[in-house]
Motif scaffolding. Structure first.
Motif, PDB file in Angstrom:
ATOM      1  N   ARG A 200      28.084  29.785  29.690  1.00 10.33           N
ATOM      2  CA  ARG A 200      29.410  29.175  29.556  1.00 10.33           C
ATOM      3  C   ARG A 200      29.863  29.184  28.101  1.00 10.33           C
ATOM      4  O   ARG A 200      31.034  29.421  27.797  1.00 10.33           O
ATOM      5  CB  ARG A 200      29.377  27.740  30.093  1.00 10.33           C
ATOM      6  CG  ARG A 200      29.293  27.646  31.609  1.00 10.33           C
ATOM      7  CD  ARG A 200      29.656  26.250  32.084  1.00 10.33           C
ATOM      8  NE  ARG A 200      28.717  25.251  31.593  1.00 10.33           N
ATOM      9  CZ  ARG A 200      27.636  24.862  32.259  1.00 10.33           C
ATOM     10  NH1 ARG A 200      27.353  25.396  33.438  1.00 10.33           N
ATOM     11  NH2 ARG A 200      26.838  23.938  31.758  1.00 10.33           N
ATOM     12  N   SER A 201      28.909  28.923  27.192  1.00 12.93           N
ATOM     13  CA  SER A 201      29.240  28.921  25.768  1.00 12.93           C
ATOM     14  C   SER A 201      29.651  30.307  25.300  1.00 12.93           C
ATOM     15  O   SER A 201      30.598  30.465  24.524  1.00 12.93           O
ATOM     16  CB  SER A 201      28.028  28.429  24.967  1.00 12.93           C
ATOM     17  OG  SER A 201      28.286  28.465  23.589  1.00 12.93           O
ATOM     18  N   SER A 204      33.140  31.071  26.454  1.00 10.87           N
ATOM     19  CA  SER A 204      34.132  30.322  25.681  1.00 10.87           C
ATOM     20  C   SER A 204      34.388  30.988  24.332  1.00 10.87           C
ATOM     21  O   SER A 204      35.520  31.021  23.841  1.00 10.87           O
ATOM     22  CB  SER A 204      33.647  28.884  25.458  1.00 10.87           C
ATOM     23  OG  SER A 204      33.498  28.211  26.687  1.00 10.87           O
ATOM     24  N   GLU A 205      33.330  31.520  23.720  1.00  8.95           N
ATOM     25  CA  GLU A 205      33.479  32.170  22.423  1.00  8.95           C
ATOM     26  C   GLU A 205      34.279  33.467  22.534  1.00  8.95           C
ATOM     27  O   GLU A 205      35.012  33.844  21.622  1.00  8.95           O
ATOM     28  CB  GLU A 205      32.101  32.459  21.829  1.00  8.95           C
ATOM     29  CG  GLU A 205      31.353  31.198  21.402  1.00  8.95           C
ATOM     30  CD  GLU A 205      29.960  31.502  20.894  1.00  8.95           C
ATOM     31  OE1 GLU A 205      29.579  32.701  20.914  1.00  8.95           O
ATOM     32  OE2 GLU A 205      29.252  30.567  20.483  1.00  8.95           O
TER      33      GLU A 205
END
Length: 207
Positions: A200-201, A204-205
């Motif tokens: 998920r991170s 997002s990036e």
């Protein structure tokens, strides 16, 4: 690196791992047991740990690590100490004591170390606590009275007796294999959650 979780952070019934309260992975060894319905039970992590010594706690944590050692193989003290987050010099004395009492096999030499002599599914926590600490503290009056029993109780007697019986039952019914299974289940759940969080991170990036 393995994910970390403190057993004291979880709820009484913890079907999913807690992610907001982190500590050493080795802490898991002293509280988690797996039931047939796959729930993880932490009935008395704080209650149980309050009644036995740090030496007994270290022994239990080390035995959980030894449960995964293949038959005929040995684990070195340094290896066990690193995995269970225990001071190696302290652990060596504890394991030597338990080897003399018949709980462990020991082997000298560059490939030597310790292994369980008793199958982990047949080795309950009460036997380990008894071997390391003895059981005198379970019978001692919590208020320090020389005579304290059902006929002449102190003000804490009834509550302490119920708690003591609960702890004794937990230690007697819980085996090293139970803890090892619970430890591994919780570790896998945490790894899975951390992988999902990482994905998920990353998304997002990129967004």
């Amino acid at each position: 690196m393995r994910p970390a979780l403190s057993p004291r952070c979880g709820s009484f019934w913890a079907s999913e791992p807690e992610t907001k309260c982190e500590s050493s992975v080795a802490d898991l060894a002293s509280s988690y047991i797996v039931l047939k319905d796959k729930r993880v039970l932490t009935p008395s992590a704080l209650e149980v740990s309050m009644i036995y010594s740090r030496s007994a706690e270290y022994a239990i944590r080390a035995f959980v690590q030894l449960a995964s050692v293949p038959e005929g193989k040995y684990a070195m003290v340094k290896q066990i100490a690193e995995q269970a987050d225990i001071p190696a010099h302290f652990l060596a004395k504890i394991l030597q004591q338990l080897a003399r009492k018949g709980f462990l096999r020991s082997s000298k030499g560059p490939t030597g170390g310790f292994s369980l002599r008793i199958p982990p599914g047949e080795l309950n926590l009460l036997a380990i606590v008894d071997a390391v600490d003895g059981l005198a503290d379970f019978e001692r009056c919590p208020a320090g009275m020389a005579v304290c029993n059902d006929d002449a109780p102190c003000g804490m007697h009834d509550n302490w007796k119920a708690l003591r019986n609960r702890i004794m039952e937990y230690l007697e019914r819980t085996t090293i294999l139970d803890l090892a299974k619970g430890f591994e289940l919780k570790r896998k759940n945490l790894e899975r959650m951390q992988k999902k969080a990482g994905k998920r991170s990353a998304k997002s990036e990129k967004a």
